[in-house]
Design a protein around this motif. Structure first.
Motif, short mmCIF file in Angstrom:
data_model
loop_
_atom_site.label_atom_id
_atom_site.label_comp_id
_atom_site.label_asym_id
_atom_site.label_seq_id
_atom_site.Cartn_x
_atom_site.Cartn_y
_atom_site.Cartn_z
N GLU A 76 0.84 -1.20 0.00
CA GLU A 76 0.00 0.00 0.00
C GLU A 76 0.87 1.25 0.00
O GLU A 76 2.02 1.24 0.47
CB GLU A 76 -0.94 0.03 1.21
CG GLU A 76 -0.23 0.08 2.54
CD GLU A 76 -1.20 0.18 3.71
OE1 GLU A 76 -2.18 0.95 3.60
OE2 GLU A 76 -0.98 -0.50 4.72
N GLY B 220 -2.93 4.16 -2.48
CA GLY B 220 -3.76 3.11 -1.92
C GLY B 220 -3.12 1.73 -2.02
O GLY B 220 -1.91 1.58 -2.13
N SER B 221 -3.97 0.70 -2.00
CA SER B 221 -3.51 -0.69 -1.94
C SER B 221 -3.02 -1.21 -3.28
O SER B 221 -3.50 -0.78 -4.34
CB SER B 221 -4.64 -1.59 -1.43
OG SER B 221 -5.06 -1.21 -0.14
N HIS C 19 -3.51 -4.15 -5.17
CA HIS C 19 -4.45 -5.27 -5.13
C HIS C 19 -3.87 -6.54 -5.73
O HIS C 19 -4.22 -7.65 -5.30
CB HIS C 19 -5.75 -4.89 -5.84
CG HIS C 19 -6.51 -3.80 -5.15
ND1 HIS C 19 -7.07 -3.97 -3.90
CD2 HIS C 19 -6.80 -2.52 -5.52
CE1 HIS C 19 -7.69 -2.85 -3.53
NE2 HIS C 19 -7.53 -1.96 -4.50
N TYR D 118 -2.29 -8.61 -3.08
CA TYR D 118 -3.27 -9.26 -2.22
C TYR D 118 -3.73 -10.58 -2.85
O TYR D 118 -3.83 -11.62 -2.18
CB TYR D 118 -4.46 -8.35 -1.99
CG TYR D 118 -4.28 -7.33 -0.89
CD1 TYR D 118 -4.13 -7.72 0.44
CD2 TYR D 118 -4.28 -5.96 -1.17
CE1 TYR D 118 -3.97 -6.80 1.45
CE2 TYR D 118 -4.11 -5.02 -0.16
CZ TYR D 118 -3.96 -5.45 1.15
OH TYR D 118 -3.80 -4.53 2.15
N LYS E 143 -5.98 -1.81 9.41
CA LYS E 143 -6.30 -1.72 7.98
C LYS E 143 -7.38 -2.74 7.65
O LYS E 143 -7.34 -3.89 8.11
CB LYS E 143 -5.07 -1.99 7.11
CG LYS E 143 -5.33 -1.88 5.61
CD LYS E 143 -4.05 -2.01 4.81
CE LYS E 143 -4.30 -2.02 3.31
NZ LYS E 143 -4.90 -0.76 2.84
N THR F 208 -9.37 -4.03 4.05
CA THR F 208 -9.44 -3.93 2.59
C THR F 208 -10.47 -4.92 2.07
O THR F 208 -10.37 -6.13 2.35
CB THR F 208 -8.07 -4.22 1.93
OG1 THR F 208 -7.12 -3.27 2.40
CG2 THR F 208 -8.16 -4.14 0.42
N TYR F 209 -11.43 -4.41 1.34
CA TYR F 209 -12.46 -5.25 0.71
C TYR F 209 -12.02 -5.49 -0.73
O TYR F 209 -11.74 -4.55 -1.47
CB TYR F 209 -13.81 -4.54 0.76
CG TYR F 209 -14.94 -5.27 0.09
CD1 TYR F 209 -15.74 -6.15 0.81
CD2 TYR F 209 -15.23 -5.06 -1.26
CE1 TYR F 209 -16.80 -6.81 0.20
CE2 TYR F 209 -16.28 -5.71 -1.87
CZ TYR F 209 -17.06 -6.59 -1.15
OH TYR F 209 -18.10 -7.23 -1.76
N ARG F 210 -11.94 -6.74 -1.13
CA ARG F 210 -11.40 -7.08 -2.45
C ARG F 210 -12.28 -8.07 -3.18
O ARG F 210 -12.54 -9.18 -2.69
CB ARG F 210 -9.99 -7.66 -2.27
CG ARG F 210 -9.34 -8.18 -3.54
CD ARG F 210 -8.91 -7.05 -4.42
NE ARG F 210 -8.15 -7.53 -5.57
CZ ARG F 210 -8.17 -6.97 -6.76
NH1 ARG F 210 -8.93 -5.90 -6.97
NH2 ARG F 210 -7.44 -7.44 -7.74
N TYR G 75 -9.47 -8.40 3.70
CA TYR G 75 -8.13 -8.46 4.27
C TYR G 75 -8.07 -7.47 5.42
O TYR G 75 -8.45 -6.30 5.27
CB TYR G 75 -7.08 -8.07 3.23
CG TYR G 75 -6.96 -9.01 2.05
CD1 TYR G 75 -5.97 -9.98 2.02
CD2 TYR G 75 -7.82 -8.90 0.97
CE1 TYR G 75 -5.84 -10.83 0.94
CE2 TYR G 75 -7.71 -9.75 -0.12
CZ TYR G 75 -6.72 -10.72 -0.13
OH TYR G 75 -6.61 -11.55 -1.21
#
Length: 363
Positions: free
Chosen positions: A128, A133-134, A136, A139, A295, A297-299, A325
């Protein structure tokens, strides 16, 4: 108007040093010289010639086809990273392991595989950025590989504007870099009124500028890459936000021995059974155990169904609508963390602990 094909026609980018044509971020009038020699700094031909003579000494990133062999002599820890020498990921690896041997790879998939196949000891991957931002993609890769997070590194980003020796930044008409880097430096670039062209990474941008020797082309890269590719630093810290920080994760084949003598962080990923309020109830287990979430995180997976590697080694393919996550500020060695995860498992159809590791003492 300028487009990618026009820039390619001008010869601004040598096919010898770039596998794919760069992408033009925005358009400007076609007022750049068509003759390559018109943009070359003749006063610095000696320096450029010397650079070309030493060019082969620069370590090139490895690709997935190089995964069959290893050059390690066992003398020091080997850390894989994505990009070329001087990349921020390499700087993060050196911060975590000052005496390590860094091994560059072309893509994140190869980085994960290199660790999994014992070609390197560990890897450092960005997860990140405080501005962008992240990441992805990384992830998703954790789900497809049997690796563990064993540490984190927080690194202050210092984007620098680079050019050929003797060139002033006001002379630049075209600037190259990674798309996220360009976005993080748009204020400075808009002030210069230059064409913004994206490349695979910052090392590639610096290499193009150095190898072509054209005065009006610059790159955004690191201080280290300026040194590696023989470029001058025209401006330092040109990012829009001075507090630009990237967080990296260190991954390895085996988890570390857990402790409670210093602050730890635990990263997990899960997906939930369908139902109203299920996410609220799932996250509440941490509040009830007095555990802070640093943190969330919706993925939604890009590829569905998604192959998940589990303890059976073969992996299983299953359809998931989403993954959550989270990073929790507690060590798995503490009973409250174990109790919270046991409670969380009541709501989950999939749950994995990605790693428990010491919090980076940011400096």
């Amino acid at each position: 108007m300028v487009n990618a094909a026009t820039l390619w026609k001008w010869g601004c980018f040598s096919t010898k040093f770039s596998q794919t044509k760069p992408h033009v971020e925005d358009e400007k009038p076609s007022d750049l010289p068509l003759n390559l020699e018109a943009g070359r700094n003749t006063d610095d031909d000696t320096k450029i010639a010397k650079f070309h003579k030493d060019f082969n000494l620069i370590v090139e990133p490895l690709s997935s086809t190089d995964l069959i062999s290893s050059n390690s002599d066992g003398s020091k820890i080997r850390i894989a990273y994505k990009g070329g020498p001087g990349a921020n990921s390499e700087a993060a690896a050196v911060k975590a392991y000052p005496n390590c041997e860094t091994v560059p790879w072309e893509d994140f998939e190869s980085v994960f595989k290199a660790v999994e196949l014992w070609l390197v000891d560990k890897a450092v991957v960005p997860i990140e950025n405080s501005v962008s931002g992240s990441v992805h993609r990384n992830y998703d890769l954790f789900l497809g590989h049997r690796l563990h997070i064993v540490g984190e590194v927080q690194l202050i980003v210092n984007h620098c504007l680079l050019g050929l020796p003797g060139v002033r930044k006001e002379e630049l008409k075209c600037v190259l870099s990674h798309p996220l880097v360009i976005d993080q430096c748009k204020i400075m670039l808009n002030r210069l009124d230059v064409v913004k062209v994206t490349t695979e990474d910052t090392a590639g941008a610096a290499k193009i500028v150095a190898s072509n020797g054209i005065r009006y082309i610059g790159a955004i890269a690191s201080l280290r890459q300026a040194e590696i590719y023989g470029l001058n630093i025209l401006s330092k810290k040109i990012q829009n936000d001075s507090d630009n920080i990237t967080r990296f994760l260190i991954v390895a084949r085996e988890p570390i021995i857990l402790g409670t003598n210093k602050p730890h962080k635990t990263s997990i990923v899960f997906t939930l059974e369908e139902g109203p309020g299920v996410l609220f109830r799932a996250l509440s287990v941490f509040s009830l155990s007095d555990i802070n979430l640093s943190k969330v995180t919706y993925r939604e997976p890009a590829n569905r169904p998604l192959k998940i590697v589990d303890d059976s080694i073969k992996g299983r393919t299953k359809y998931f609508n989403y993954f959550v996550y989270i990073d929790i500020e507690v060590s798995m060695a503490e009973p409250r963390a174990q109790n919270a995860l046991r409670h969380l498992q009541e709501f989950c159809c999939f749950l994995r602990v990605l790693g428990c590791y010491p919090v980076d003492a940011f400096q």
